[in-house]
Design an enzyme around this catalytic site. Structure first.
Site, PDB file in Angstrom:
ATOM      1  N   LYS A 282       0.956  -1.116   0.028  1.00  0.00           N
ATOM      2  CA  LYS A 282      -0.060   0.001  -0.061  1.00  0.00           C
ATOM      3  C   LYS A 282       0.852   1.173  -0.071  1.00  0.00           C
ATOM      4  CE  LYS A 282      -4.347  -1.409   1.891  1.00  0.00           C
ATOM      5  NZ  LYS A 282      -5.240  -1.583   3.014  1.00  0.00           N
ATOM      6  N   ASP A 318     -10.245   2.969   1.483  1.00  0.00           N
ATOM      7  CA  ASP A 318     -10.396   2.555   2.676  1.00  0.00           C
ATOM      8  C   ASP A 318     -10.920   3.567   3.815  1.00  0.00           C
ATOM      9  OD1 ASP A 318      -9.664  -0.046   2.320  1.00  0.00           O
ATOM     10  OD2 ASP A 318      -7.724   0.305   3.030  1.00  0.00           O
TER      11      ASP A 318
HETATM   12  P1  NAP Z   1      -1.160  -4.562   8.902  1.00  0.00           P
HETATM   13  O1  NAP Z   1      -0.685  -3.326   8.378  1.00  0.00           O
HETATM   14  O2  NAP Z   1      -0.357  -5.733   9.096  1.00  0.00           O
HETATM   15  O3  NAP Z   1      -1.436  -4.026  10.480  1.00  0.00           O
HETATM   16  C1  NAP Z   1      -2.065  -4.912  11.470  1.00  0.00           C
HETATM   17  C2  NAP Z   1      -1.931  -4.275  12.722  1.00  0.00           C
HETATM   18  O4  NAP Z   1      -2.580  -5.233  13.867  1.00  0.00           O
HETATM   19  C3  NAP Z   1      -0.561  -3.868  13.549  1.00  0.00           C
HETATM   20  O5  NAP Z   1      -0.807  -2.775  14.351  1.00  0.00           O
HETATM   21  C4  NAP Z   1      -0.267  -5.237  14.342  1.00  0.00           C
HETATM   22  O6  NAP Z   1       0.554  -4.794  15.530  1.00  0.00           O
HETATM   23  C5  NAP Z   1      -1.914  -5.334  14.808  1.00  0.00           C
HETATM   24  N1  NAP Z   1      -1.795  -6.788  15.342  1.00  0.00           N
HETATM   25  C6  NAP Z   1      -1.487  -7.939  14.638  1.00  0.00           C
HETATM   26  N2  NAP Z   1      -1.859  -9.173  15.460  1.00  0.00           N
HETATM   27  C7  NAP Z   1      -2.087  -8.601  16.594  1.00  0.00           C
HETATM   28  C8  NAP Z   1      -2.381  -9.162  17.925  1.00  0.00           C
HETATM   29  N3  NAP Z   1      -2.695 -10.575  17.985  1.00  0.00           N
HETATM   30  N4  NAP Z   1      -2.696  -8.499  18.892  1.00  0.00           N
HETATM   31  C9  NAP Z   1      -2.743  -7.206  18.713  1.00  0.00           C
HETATM   32  N5  NAP Z   1      -2.351  -6.404  17.838  1.00  0.00           N
HETATM   33  C10 NAP Z   1      -1.992  -7.286  16.617  1.00  0.00           C
HETATM   34  O7  NAP Z   1      -2.687  -5.079   8.484  1.00  0.00           O
HETATM   35  P2  NAP Z   1      -3.840  -3.993   8.022  1.00  0.00           P
HETATM   36  O8  NAP Z   1      -3.775  -3.718   6.671  1.00  0.00           O
HETATM   37  O9  NAP Z   1      -3.827  -2.665   8.854  1.00  0.00           O
HETATM   38  O10 NAP Z   1      -4.921  -4.612   8.384  1.00  0.00           O
HETATM   39  C11 NAP Z   1      -5.579  -5.102   9.686  1.00  0.00           C
HETATM   40  C12 NAP Z   1      -6.938  -5.674   9.341  1.00  0.00           C
HETATM   41  O11 NAP Z   1      -7.872  -4.881   8.987  1.00  0.00           O
HETATM   42  C13 NAP Z   1      -6.760  -6.971   8.506  1.00  0.00           C
HETATM   43  O12 NAP Z   1      -6.621  -8.054   9.314  1.00  0.00           O
HETATM   44  C14 NAP Z   1      -8.331  -6.940   7.955  1.00  0.00           C
HETATM   45  O13 NAP Z   1      -9.022  -7.898   8.733  1.00  0.00           O
HETATM   46  C15 NAP Z   1      -8.897  -5.453   8.283  1.00  0.00           C
HETATM   47  N6  NAP Z   1      -9.058  -4.773   6.969  1.00  0.00           N
HETATM   48  C16 NAP Z   1     -10.423  -4.648   6.806  1.00  0.00           C
HETATM   49  C17 NAP Z   1     -10.772  -3.935   5.662  1.00  0.00           C
HETATM   50  C18 NAP Z   1     -11.983  -3.927   5.091  1.00  0.00           C
HETATM   51  O14 NAP Z   1     -12.538  -3.370   4.139  1.00  0.00           O
HETATM   52  N7  NAP Z   1     -13.268  -4.299   6.019  1.00  0.00           N
HETATM   53  C19 NAP Z   1      -9.718  -3.183   4.707  1.00  0.00           C
HETATM   54  C20 NAP Z   1      -8.520  -3.378   5.444  1.00  0.00           C
HETATM   55  C21 NAP Z   1      -8.013  -4.159   6.552  1.00  0.00           C
HETATM   56  P3  NAP Z   1       2.053  -5.051  15.367  1.00  0.00           P
HETATM   57  O15 NAP Z   1       2.566  -3.757  14.793  1.00  0.00           O
HETATM   58  O16 NAP Z   1       2.467  -4.923  16.791  1.00  0.00           O
HETATM   59  O17 NAP Z   1       2.311  -6.344  14.521  1.00  0.00           O
END
Ligand code: NAP
Length: 498
Positions: A282, A318
């Site tokens: 991204k 988003d």
């Molecule tokens: P990302 O960039 O990988 O970020 C994930 C975040 O979650 C990081 O802050 C990570 O913390 C934290 N995290 C991961 N595992 C964790 C745990 N077990 N306990 C606490 N914190 C945890 O991912 P992203 O793109 O932001 O996406 C995150 C989620 O948003 C996705 O899994 C998806 O389900 C959702 N999403 C939904 C949409 C939609 O349209 N509905 C769109 C985009 C994303 P650390 O930095 O400590 O690893």
């Protein structure tokens, strides 16, 4: 045309699957004799065949299951020719030694499970020279540009050619073969029983990708990610395209981080019309964008690319989708105002791409945002960029907020028994938004409903971000209900009023 490969241990199962496929409109099947246990009865398989067949008996070294002698294998292939099989698949090392006979057409094939050979033109020339009616090359893709080389080989060939890149990087070659002139593509009978890496089930190939209606004019869209196999964007976008009758197809492009630049530089050679962008690209895509709007600049990440003669335009759907989802959920809530969300304070859990987009979107709407993350520094960084507060992960539940947004993967399939926020701290006045969409009804959403909170699911955000992409790419109103239903079917979530 879609050719469905049937690999079953028993003759009667193979015959039954063949019949079933023809009843469902399939017009070409590949009978994989190497799957049959015991003595192979070629005549029995061909006798009352309901549609043309390709007879194949693959050695283990070529990805097959044949365990007996090479002599016995070649005898079977010759028998198939004598019995009048419509096509017989002859590997490049035996094709020259098996003469043409009767009306059986010869597919001269090569399989490479390690790589896509460097000189495909030379390879193709060699295969075509072996009295080939059809040339087939199936080779492992290690780089997204292997796909392009393969499809260009198909396009340039005078002999009908099926060129497939195997593995999940190679999936686009399976979907786009016909667009580049291939006489057919291979698909499996059953999604769960693939006969080669990266194969797609025939129903998905026909119903989701609409393989038979793809022509040289069909526009190419997709999602670029690594990994990409889990992405539900193809389900949602293809359902919308089919419903609207738009001549375009949307597919997964697995592109490892270090190969992104080369992939995007080659976009015009497919040619790509638009891409959804997700983890881990991204931010990295921005340097390829000729045009970006203020939102993309302030978020520092894009999830949508549009390709045109004057360069790539990057957008972020988003943030808008997250805000729109909350607006819809708060409709009728006495706190909502015409210009504001009605949320005074909101806690955003997570500090990744989704959290950043949500935090920006909410801040723009005047919400007092607090970000919290397992890795404190990431939350602090976002807070500094957005101009909001951050709080330690361990302290996230000490203060009450009007809104709670989960932007971590906690609660996502298969960890459906996890929640990032304890139910004891949920209050009926809270709006709880979980961006996780698989499953739709996460533990957090279920507990929030039980606590009397208003809830917003990730399905709603996902459909909205895809709908905005659709508007950008196709200049038309998307069919949100079609998209929503397709997503719900794919996640097998129970029907919930949104
Ligand atoms: P990302 O960039 O990988 O970020 C994930 C975040 O979650 C990081 O802050 C990570 O913390 C934290 N995290 C991961 N595992 C964790 C745990 N077990 N306990 C606490 N914190 C945890 O991912 P992203 O793109 O932001 O996406 C995150 C989620 O948003 C996705 O899994 C998806 O389900 C959702 N999403 C939904 C949409 C939609 O349209 N509905 C769109 C985009 C994303 P650390 O930095 O400590 O690893």
């Amino acid at each position: 045309m879609i050719c469905v490969s049937i690999g079953r241990g028993r003759h009667r199962h193979m015959i039954a699957e063949h019949k079933h496929l023809v009843e469902n409109g399939i017009r070409l099947v590949e009978l994989r004799l190497d799957y049959i246990q015991g003595e192979v009865q070629v005549r029995r398989l061909l006798r009352d065949r309901p549609c043309p067949v390709i007879v194949t008996c693959r050695r283990k070294s070529d990805g097959g299951r044949w365990e007996h002698s090479e002599e016995a294998r070649q005898t079977l292939l010759r028998t198939a020719i004598v019995e009048g099989a419509d096509y017989v698949d002859l590997e490049d090392d035996i094709a020259a030694g098996v003469p043409r006979y009767g009306s059986t057409k010869r597919i001269v094939s090569l399989h490479d499970f390690q790589k896509t050979p460097a000189d495909l033109t030379l390879l193709h020339k060699r295969l075509a020279s072996m009295d080939a009616d059809v040339v087939k090359v199936a080779a492992m893709a290690n780089h997204p540009t292997d796909n392009l080389r393969m499809l260009q080989m198909v396009h340039a060939s005078k002999v009908p050619t099926v060129g497939i890149c195997m593995g999940d990087i190679g999936v686009p070659t399976r979907i786009l073969g016909g667009r580049f002139g291939a006489p057919f593509t291979y698909a499996t009978f059953n999604d769960d029983r693939v006969l080669a890496p990266g194969q797609i089930g025939w129903r998905q190939m026909r119903e989701m990708y609409r393989y038979d209606s793809i022509t040289a004019a069909t526009r190419i869209y997709g999602v670029v990610a690594d990994p990409v196999a889990h992405s539900l964007s193809p389900v949602v976008h293809n359902a919308a395209l089919a419903a609207a009758g738009i001549d375009a197809v949307y597919m997964p492009f697995r592109v490892p981080a270090e190969q992104l630049d080369e992939f995007l530089s080659a976009a015009s050679r497919w040619p790509l019309a638009g891409l959804s962008v997700t983890i881990p690209h991204k931010e990295a895509v921005l340097k390829h964008a000729a045009h970006t709007d203020d939102l993309v600049k302030s978020i520092g990440a894009a999830n949508t690319l549009s390709f045109a003669a004057d360069g790539i335009t990057a957008a972020n759907t988003d943030a808008i989708a997250a805000v729109e989802s909350l607006v819809a959920a708060l409709q009728g809530d006495e706190r909502a105002t015409s210009d504001g969300l009605g949320l005074k304070t909101t806690l955003v859990l997570g500090a990744g791409g989704a959290a950043r987009a949500v935090a920006f979107g909410l801040k723009k709407k005047g919400v007092e945002v607090t970000v919290t993350s397992r890795t404190a520094d990431r939350a602090k960084k976002i807070a500094a960029e957005v101009g909001c507060k951050s709080v330690e992960w361990a302290a996230r539940q000490r203060m009450p907020y009007d809104g709670i947004v989960n932007a971590t993967p906690v609660g996502m399939h298969p960890n459906v028994d996890e929640s990032p926020y304890d139910k004891e701290h949920l209050r009926p006045y809270m709006v709880v938004f979980d961006t996780v969409y698989n499953p739709e009804n996460t533990l957090l959403i279920k507990e929030a409903r039980s606590a009397g909170c208003r809830t917003v699911t990730g399905v709603e955000m996902f459909v909205r971000q895809a709908a905005i992409q659709y508007r950008i790419w196709h200049g038309a109103e998307p069919p949100p209900q079609v998209m929503r239903e397709a997503l719900k079917r794919a996640t097998a979530s129970a029907k919930q009023p949104l």
